[in-house]
Every structure is written in C-alpha cells, then in structure tokens.
Design a protein around this motif. Structure first.
Motif, PDB file in Angstrom:
ATOM      1  N   HIS A   3     -11.563  -4.108  12.766  1.00  0.00           N
ATOM      2  CA  HIS A   3     -10.363  -3.303  12.922  1.00  0.00           C
ATOM      3  C   HIS A   3      -9.192  -4.252  13.106  1.00  0.00           C
ATOM      4  CE1 HIS A   3     -12.032  -3.846  16.991  1.00  0.00           C
ATOM      5  NE2 HIS A   3     -10.781  -4.156  17.249  1.00  0.00           N
ATOM      6  N   GLU A  30     -11.193   1.246   7.044  1.00  0.00           N
ATOM      7  CA  GLU A  30     -10.173   2.134   6.517  1.00  0.00           C
ATOM      8  C   GLU A  30      -9.378   1.481   5.388  1.00  0.00           C
ATOM      9  OE1 GLU A  30      -8.295   5.544   8.868  1.00  0.00           O
ATOM     10  OE2 GLU A  30      -6.867   3.909   8.960  1.00  0.00           O
ATOM     11  N   THR A 186     -12.343  -3.191   5.341  1.00  0.00           N
ATOM     12  CA  THR A 186     -11.000  -2.774   5.775  1.00  0.00           C
ATOM     13  C   THR A 186      -9.961  -3.339   4.808  1.00  0.00           C
ATOM     14  OG1 THR A 186     -11.834  -3.041   8.014  1.00  0.00           O
ATOM     15  CG2 THR A 186      -9.462  -2.695   7.759  1.00  0.00           C
ATOM     16  N   ASP A 202      -6.661   6.037   2.482  1.00  0.00           N
ATOM     17  CA  ASP A 202      -7.198   6.877   3.544  1.00  0.00           C
ATOM     18  C   ASP A 202      -6.040   7.283   4.438  1.00  0.00           C
ATOM     19  OD1 ASP A 202      -9.850   6.677   2.820  1.00  0.00           O
ATOM     20  OD2 ASP A 202     -10.120   4.797   3.912  1.00  0.00           O
ATOM     21  N   ARG A 203      -5.212   6.284   4.712  1.00  0.00           N
ATOM     22  CA  ARG A 203      -4.060   6.526   5.558  1.00  0.00           C
ATOM     23  C   ARG A 203      -2.854   5.792   5.003  1.00  0.00           C
ATOM     24  NH1 ARG A 203      -3.654   5.966  11.594  1.00  0.00           N
ATOM     25  NH2 ARG A 203      -4.791   4.049  11.259  1.00  0.00           N
ATOM     26  N   THR A 217      -2.662  10.625   7.042  1.00  0.00           N
ATOM     27  CA  THR A 217      -3.366  10.767   5.768  1.00  0.00           C
ATOM     28  C   THR A 217      -2.362  11.217   4.717  1.00  0.00           C
ATOM     29  OG1 THR A 217      -3.828  13.084   6.144  1.00  0.00           O
ATOM     30  CG2 THR A 217      -5.438  11.519   6.998  1.00  0.00           C
TER      31      THR A 217
END
Ligand SMILES: Nc1ncnc2c1ncn2[C@@H]1O[C@H](COP(=O)(O)OP(=O)(O)OP(=O)(O)O)[C@@H](O)[C@H]1O
Ligand SMILES: [Mg+2]
Lengths: 359, 271
Positions: A3, A30, A186, A202-203, A217
């Motif tokens: 992350h 992500e 990631t 995704d975001r 999102t």
C-alpha cells in the motif's frame, strides 16, 4: 504488501508551490488514476513517489517502509515513461533484462522470465531489434515489459499512451487493465484524459492546483461530484450549469426553467437560497411538452456522434445541451422539450463551488 | 537518354571535385616516395621508381624522430587529460548546473578567444621561473587549457541531447549517478563526443606558436617540419613531403582507434 501512504506532501520549486499538503492512501492491489488538468501536479506527485523528485516536506511510505529518503532504485517501484525512455544502444531483450542483469540475477533465471513477459506482451519476434526499429505501440510494450519483469511492488505510469493514436490507445488501455487484473500489482497511472481514467481506474484521484479535489471510484466521481470543478471536468459533452433560486418544495427556478430537486439527496436546502444546478447532457432526453422537469429551448446546433447526437439549445438566452438518440429528426430553429430526473440534478454552492449533496 | 547524360555529368563533376580536393594530398603522398630528381622535373612524372629514402632520412634524423615522439606524447597526454577532466565536467554542467551552465560555457569559450601570442611571452617567464621551460610537461600543461576548454565546450551540447528520461529510467533500475553516466549518458553522447575529441586532437596536433616559444630542445613535429626548409641549400622536397605524411598519419590512426573503442563501448551493457 504494497500500500502507498503519502502524508502532508509539499513540493515547491523555489518560491513556487506545486503540491501543498497532500494526503493520499492507496490500498494494496488498487489501480489508481491521477487525473487533472495540465499543470496540476500529477507528474510531480508521481515522480516524488518514484524518487525522481525530492519532496519539500512530508513522508512517503510504500509497503510499510518509509521511502522518502531512498533513491529510486531501492523503492521497489517501476515506471513507464511517456516517452518510453528505452535505451537506444541496447537490443529489446537487453532493454527488458537490464535491471535484472544489473542486480546480478543469473542468466538461467532471466531467460524464462524474459520469455514469459515477451509472450504476455507479444514481443517475441522483436527481441533482437533495436528500439528505434519498432513502432510506437511496440516501444510502449517494451517499456511495459521492462517494468513488469522486475515484479515491482508498485507500477507507475506517466501518461504512457498519450503518444499513440486513438485506436491503439484504446487497445493498450484494455491490455493494461487486463494485466492489472492478473498481476494485481498496486498501480498509479497519470493521465489528463478523463475517458481513459474512467475506463481503467479502480479509483480516481482528481487533482487541481496541487490539491486533491475528489477521490473516489469512477462512478462516485461521475455520479456524485464533490464540486463544480469535478462535475465540469468529468463527462463529455461537458455539464450544463444554471444559476437558480430555490422555492418551497425544493423547486429550483431560473427564468422559464423550473426543476424539482431530490429531497433524499439535498435535505439541507432552504427556500430563497441561490444555487448552481449541474445538468449532465447525457442524463437528459427528449420528452413530451408539459412533462415533469421539462426544459424548453430552441435548437441552435446538432452534433452527430454516431449512435447519439448532442443537441445544443438556447433556453432563456443561455445555451444548454443534451444528448439524444432522436437527434436526426431535429433541425436548427425547432423548439424542443427535454427533461432530467430529480436524482440526476447536481446542486452546488455558487460561492465555494462545493456540492450541497448530503454526505 | 537525358537521364543518362545528366548522371554522367554529375559523376564527372563529382570526380572533378574529388580530384581538386584530394589532388594536393595525393601529390604530397606521391612526392614522399619520389627521389628529388623525379620531383623537380619540368614535366610531372606519374610513373617513377618508388623509394623509401625520404622516410629513411626522416626517421634517421634524430631531430625529426624526436619531434614526432614529442608530438605524440604531448598531444595524447593533453587530449587524454582534457577528455578525462572535460567530459565529466560537461555532463555535470549539462545536467546539474543548468543555471550557471551558460556562463560557464561562455567563460570556457572565451579561453579560446585569446590569441596564443598574448600568453606565450608571460608563459616563457613563468615557465623559466618554475623550471619547466622546454619540458614536455610544460607543453602539456599549456595545451590543457585548449583541450579541456574545447572538450567542455563541445561536450555540453552532446550531453544535453541525451534524453533526460533515459537517465531517469536507468536511475529507476537502481543505477547510481556514476553508473548512469558511464553506462547511459556516455555511450549515448559518444558519437558527438568522438567528434569533439578528434577536433581537439587536430587543434593541438597542429599547434605551432606555443610549441615554438615554450620549447627549444623538446620541439614538437610542427616546429621541426617548419624548420626543415632551412636544413640545406637545396630544398629537400621529398623529405618535406614525407614529413607531411608523417604529420597527417597520427590523427588518422587516432581517429581509427577512437572509433573502434567507441563501437565496443556503445555495444556493451552489463554481461
Ligand atoms: N523543474 C521544475 N521547475 C519549476 N517548476 C516546475 C518544474 N517541474 C514542474 N513544474 C511546475 O509544477 C507544476 C506541476 O507540473 P506537473 O508536471 O506535475 O503537471 P502535470 O499535472 O503533470 O501536467 P501535464 O498534464 O501537463 O503533464 C506546473 O505548474 C509546472 O510548471
Ligand atoms: Mg505530466
């Protein structure tokens, strides 16, 4: 686990601040897209995470390790540049394997990995060529292969598709997305193309002047923009904005326009309040005269977009556009009626530009 | 038909230009292998019995032999040191000191504005005091002004043309600054740097004035060649021609060597 955790990031060039106190959390696996107008600091932010640019303040953590003071090579990140930045004096195979060879990984281990990434990206027959003998799309793939083979903790892309033609862009966009679904690394992807951002992310982190305007999102960004800026930036054709005054019963009125707003979305609005309404062209369509929430205007221009068309109308002297499949029956000068459902109307504070939607 | 004529004409013109350009050089080379009587005939001779006497004379003549040796030492040393100091300096200027880069560039160039005569006389005095007058070291030292400044001046643009992204991509793969310079910047700028080195080499190889004033016993080849004409009453044309050939040869060999070196350097990544 990788992350990314950015705390109070500040960056200035001399006295000129570019990023001012940015906080960002990206969970493992992500696919995040930095989106924003030119010069808002997307590349700067990405390059600071990569370690190519020093931060003026704040800390960056990747996978639980504070990497703020580490050189780029020790952060476990791989980057794909807009210009691809392939090494012109090495063959494609050497380009891809340079990082591994440099780390002293054995030939026996490199060969199968090279074979695998080359296969995934369809580069097998180009391995002996020099980069300059490849097309733009092929060079792009080599750049991606070079990033992938190191199995980094984080992928960084800085507008990797902007030098390609529209067709190839779309194709590679899908490929990158598919690759991410498989590898789950990631990823941060910078672009100023909102369609690219919507399809791949995704975001989305929507940036403006070195600050995060909204993070969410693609659906959230599109359906629930946090500010007028976001609403204006996202979506083609661009959103219509109308200044209106509220009346009792959550009715917004502006000249001949009279629109019912959604009670559930905007419980805190008061009669007499000045608001700015946001009407997405794609959320409006033709209707019979006298329908609920109908607007009436005169057709100024019809733009054919294939399956649908954008109709630009004049309502009370201001232009409002909407998108409809029935555009072929319309011609300039016609009077048209079109409508929007209450839940699709956005309401912004005209002074601050923030959305008045309840959280 | 018209096309054929125009091609023929173009070829002929090209041939003529080549003869004009290379004629004197070829004539000199031919002259180097002729005996004096073959050179001074009123009718130029193309067919003659070649002789190596001229070269023998030169190489047996200690002044000329030493001159050649001195030239090789002085010029290679000053170009080598100039490259070793100048090329990294140029990279730093191009990458990390852009703000002052233009000023430094101008200063470096301004060193070349100065006529050598202006510094020759003070240098004689200084060198005499330091005890390095008429030494090869002294010559190398003064030539370094020329080589370092010329190398920097020509190498900065060469490094500026190396894409910044490529150096950054290398840094992303873990290369430190020295490694980025050695494996990426240098090979990518090599073709331009090569030109810079050749130019610098030729510049000092042909240098006459400083060599004439700062050395006496330890003269370099241009100085010796200039003085050959006064060797005897009869102008030794053959010997002069042979000396010229010798003077031209080293730069050519040097260019060849450099080219080979660069080719291998450009090809090698880590094994
Ligand atoms: N080396 C630098 N020196 C001074 N200012 C810089 C430097 N690099 C970037 N900037 C400034 O920082 C701001 C953000 O730049 P950045 O490259 O991050 O924008 P961006 O969002 O990537 O834009 P684009 O979409 O055009 O690539 C810009 O105003 C730019 O002028
Ligand atoms: Mg950018």
């Amino acid at each position: 686990m990788a992350h990314i955790h950015c705390t109070d990031i500040v960056k200035s060039y001399g006295a000129h601040p570019v990023i001012s106190g940015l906080n960002l959390d990206i969970p493992n696996h992500e696919f995040v897209v930095f989106l924003g107008p030119s010069g808002c600091g997307k590349s700067t932010m990405l390059r600071m995470i990569a370690g190519l640019e020093e931060v003026s303040g704040g800390r960056i953590e990747i996978g639980g390790t504070d990497v703020t003071d580490l050189p780029p090579g020790e952060r476990g990140v791989a980057m794909v540049f807009q210009s691809y930045a392939l090494y012109p004096h090495m063959s494609v195979a050497d380009n891809i394997t340079f990082g591994l060879r440099r780390q002293g990984v054995s030939k026996a281990e490199i060969a199968p990995r090279l074979k695998q990434v080359a296969e995934v990206l369809g580069l097998e027959q180009f391995l002996d060529r020099r980069p300059k003998n490849l097309s733009g799309g092929q060079q792009q793939r080599v750049a991606m292969a070079r990033a992938m083979i190191k199995t980094p903790k984080v992928f960084l892309f800085d507008e990797p598709l902007s030098n390609l033609d529209a067709k190839l862009r779309e194709k590679l966009r899908t490929e990158i997305r598919r690759m991410h679904l498989k590898l789950k690394t990631t990823t941060i992807f910078v672009t100023h193309d909102q369609l690219e951002a919507m399809t791949i992310a995704d975001r989305i982190v929507l940036m403006r002047d070195g600050m995060i305007e909204q993070m969410g999102t693609p659906d959230e960004i599109f359906e629930r923009p946090a500010s007028r800026f976001v609403a204006d930036f996202i979506g083609t054709p661009a959103m219509n904005f109308v200044t209106a005054t509220l009346e009792a019963g959550l009715i917004a009125r502006s000249g001949s326009i009279k629109l019912q707003l959604s009670e559930a979305e905007f419980p805190s609005l008061n009669p007499g309040q000045e608001v700015e309404l946001g009407l997405r062209p794609a959320r409006m369509d033709l209707c019979a005269p006298g329908s609920a929430n109908a607007l009436t205007g005169e057709v100024v221009l019809v733009e054919n977009m294939g399956a649908e068309g954008q109709v630009i109308t004049e309502v009370d002297g201001a232009e409002i556009s909407f998108v409809t499949q029935g555009f072929r029956d319309l011609s300039i000068g016609d009077t048209v009626h079109f409508t929007i459902r209450p839940e699709h109307i956005h309401v912004f504070d005209p002074k601050t530009g923030r959305s008045l939607r309840k959280d | 038909m018209g096309k054929l004529i125009s091609t023929t004409l173009t070829r002929a013109l090209l041939g003529l230009l080549i003869i004009v350009a290379l004629g004197p050089i070829l004539w000199t080379v031919l002259g180097a292998f002729k005996e004096l009587r073959d050179i001074v005939t009123p009718v130029p001779k193309l067919i003659f019995e070649p002789t190596l006497d001229n070269f023998a004379t030169i190489l047996r003549n200690p002044t000329i032999r030493d001159g050649l040796l001195h030239s090789v030492i002085v010029v290679s040393a000053s170009v080598l040191v100039g490259a070793v100091l100048g090329i990294p300096a140029a990279h730093t200027l191009a990458r990390h000191a852009r703000r002052w880069g233009d000023d430094v560039q101008f200063f470096v160039l301004s060193l070349r504005f100065m006529p050598p005569v202006a510094i020759a006389i003070p240098f004689i005095v200084i060198y005499l005091d330091l005890g390095i007058y008429d030494t090869l070291f002294g010559l190398i030292l003064v030539y370094l002004i020329t080589t370092i400044s010329t190398v920097i001046w020509l190498a900065v643009p060469a490094f500026e043309r190396v894409p910044h992204d490529i150096e950054e991509a290398a840094a992303m793969e873990g290369c430190g600054p020295a490694e980025v310079f050695w494996r990426f910047s240098l090979p990518l700028a090599a073709p331009s740097l090569f030109g810079a080195l050749v130019f610098t080499f030729v510049l000092v190889w042909n240098e006459l004035l400083l060599a004439l004033t700062l050395a006496a016993q330890n003269a370099t080849l241009p100085v010796v060649a200039a003085s050959i004409t006064s060797l005897g009453k009869e102008v030794p044309w053959g010997v002069i021609n042979a000396a010229t050939v010798l003077l031209v040869l080293p730069p050519l060999v040097f260019i060849g060597l450099l080219m080979g070196l660069l080719n291998t350097m450009v090809r090698s990544g880590p094994k």
